[in-house]
Write a protein that holds these residues in place. Structure first.
Motif, mmCIF file in Angstrom:
data_model
loop_
_atom_site.group_PDB
_atom_site.id
_atom_site.type_symbol
_atom_site.label_atom_id
_atom_site.label_comp_id
_atom_site.label_asym_id
_atom_site.label_seq_id
_atom_site.Cartn_x
_atom_site.Cartn_y
_atom_site.Cartn_z
ATOM 1 N N GLY A 165 33.740 41.695 -3.694
ATOM 2 C CA GLY A 165 32.639 42.234 -4.487
ATOM 3 C C GLY A 165 32.070 41.185 -5.422
ATOM 4 N N ALA A 166 31.109 41.592 -6.226
ATOM 5 C CA ALA A 166 30.477 40.671 -7.166
ATOM 6 C C ALA A 166 31.489 40.215 -8.208
ATOM 7 N N PRO A 167 31.486 38.940 -8.551
ATOM 8 C CA PRO A 167 32.428 38.445 -9.567
ATOM 9 C C PRO A 167 32.088 38.992 -10.953
ATOM 10 N N ALA A 168 33.085 38.999 -11.813
ATOM 11 C CA ALA A 168 32.862 39.429 -13.190
ATOM 12 C C ALA A 168 32.054 38.368 -13.925
ATOM 13 N N SER A 169 31.353 38.781 -14.937
ATOM 14 C CA SER A 169 30.570 37.836 -15.735
ATOM 15 C C SER A 169 31.505 36.948 -16.553
ATOM 16 N N GLN A 170 31.010 35.798 -16.960
ATOM 17 C CA GLN A 170 31.807 34.905 -17.789
ATOM 18 C C GLN A 170 32.173 35.585 -19.107
ATOM 19 N N GLU A 171 31.259 36.401 -19.613
ATOM 20 C CA GLU A 171 31.517 37.114 -20.868
ATOM 21 C C GLU A 171 32.702 38.063 -20.716
ATOM 22 N N ARG A 172 32.772 38.759 -19.594
ATOM 23 C CA ARG A 172 33.869 39.691 -19.358
ATOM 24 C C ARG A 172 35.191 38.943 -19.209
ATOM 25 N N VAL A 173 35.162 37.829 -18.500
ATOM 26 C CA VAL A 173 36.367 37.019 -18.317
ATOM 27 C C VAL A 173 36.848 36.491 -19.661
#
Length: 204
Positions: A165-173
């Motif tokens: 699926g779509a990767p998580a955003s850098q902010e979420r990481v």
């Protein structure tokens, strides 16, 4: 499926009471940290993984043998004192050192986003594990530091969805990683103070 940090027990979820740090949940979170080295993708880090796994096993064996006396890390250590071989006490001490090394490396990485991982892990090694290692082990770690993947590759793996699926955003990481590291740092600091105040690390 969620990114890596969402699939493992977070150190932020480890219960801490007046009796201390929950042993089983702490060990579960520590296993999640061991898996983090798979994302680094370097066989050079196998020595770190092996050390962490071995020390987790020592603490878990003590818990399994005396569960009623080992509900928290503090109780586990205190109830092993007086025995000829304090295997779990020593294992936990080294486990905490390994966790501290990893925690500080990733904190350095988060604070210095323009630096590569090799710089962050090298700086952390200087501040944490190096003073405990002999010449041979220092050499192994030097090789491991140089074998770190590029920062962009590692963070891409942290964000990736294993199911495609779509990767998580850098902010979420960043949010998940910072929360994880803050909690881990607090646990390590609490246990280091505990070991020092009780002299539990003497003799090793």
């Amino acid at each position: 499926m969620a990114p890596y940090l969402d699939t493992v027990k977070s150190f932020a979820d480890v219960p801490i009471t007046v009796d201390g740090i929950d042993t089983l949940v702490f060990l579960e979170a520590s296993q999640g940290l061991v898996g983090l080295f798979d994302l680094l993708g370097s066989a050079a880090f196998s020595v770190v993984q092996s050390d962490l796994k071995g020390n987790i096993a020592k603490v878990r064996a003590r818990y399994d043998a005396t569960p009623s006396l080992s509900g928290t890390l503090q109780k586990l250590v205190m109830n092993e004192q007086g025995e000829k071989k304090r295997v779990a006490t020593e294992g936990l001490m080294w486990l905490l050192r390994g966790l501290s090394f990893t925690c500080k490396a990733l904190q350095f990485s988060q604070a210095n986003k323009g630096d590569e991982l090799s710089a962050a892990f090298s700086k952390s090694y200087e501040e944490t594990l190096k003073k405990f290692h002999n010449f041979v082990v220092k050499g192994l770690f030097t090789v491991a530091m140089k074998a770190c993947p590029y920062r962009s590759e590692f963070y891409a793996k942290l964000a990736a969805d294993p199911d495609g699926g779509a990767p998580a955003s850098q902010e979420r990481v960043d949010e998940a990683l910072n929360k994880w590291l803050t909690a881990l740092s607090a646990i390590v600091e609490q246990m280091e103070t505990f070991y020092e105040s009780g002299g539990y690390g003497k003799g090793f």
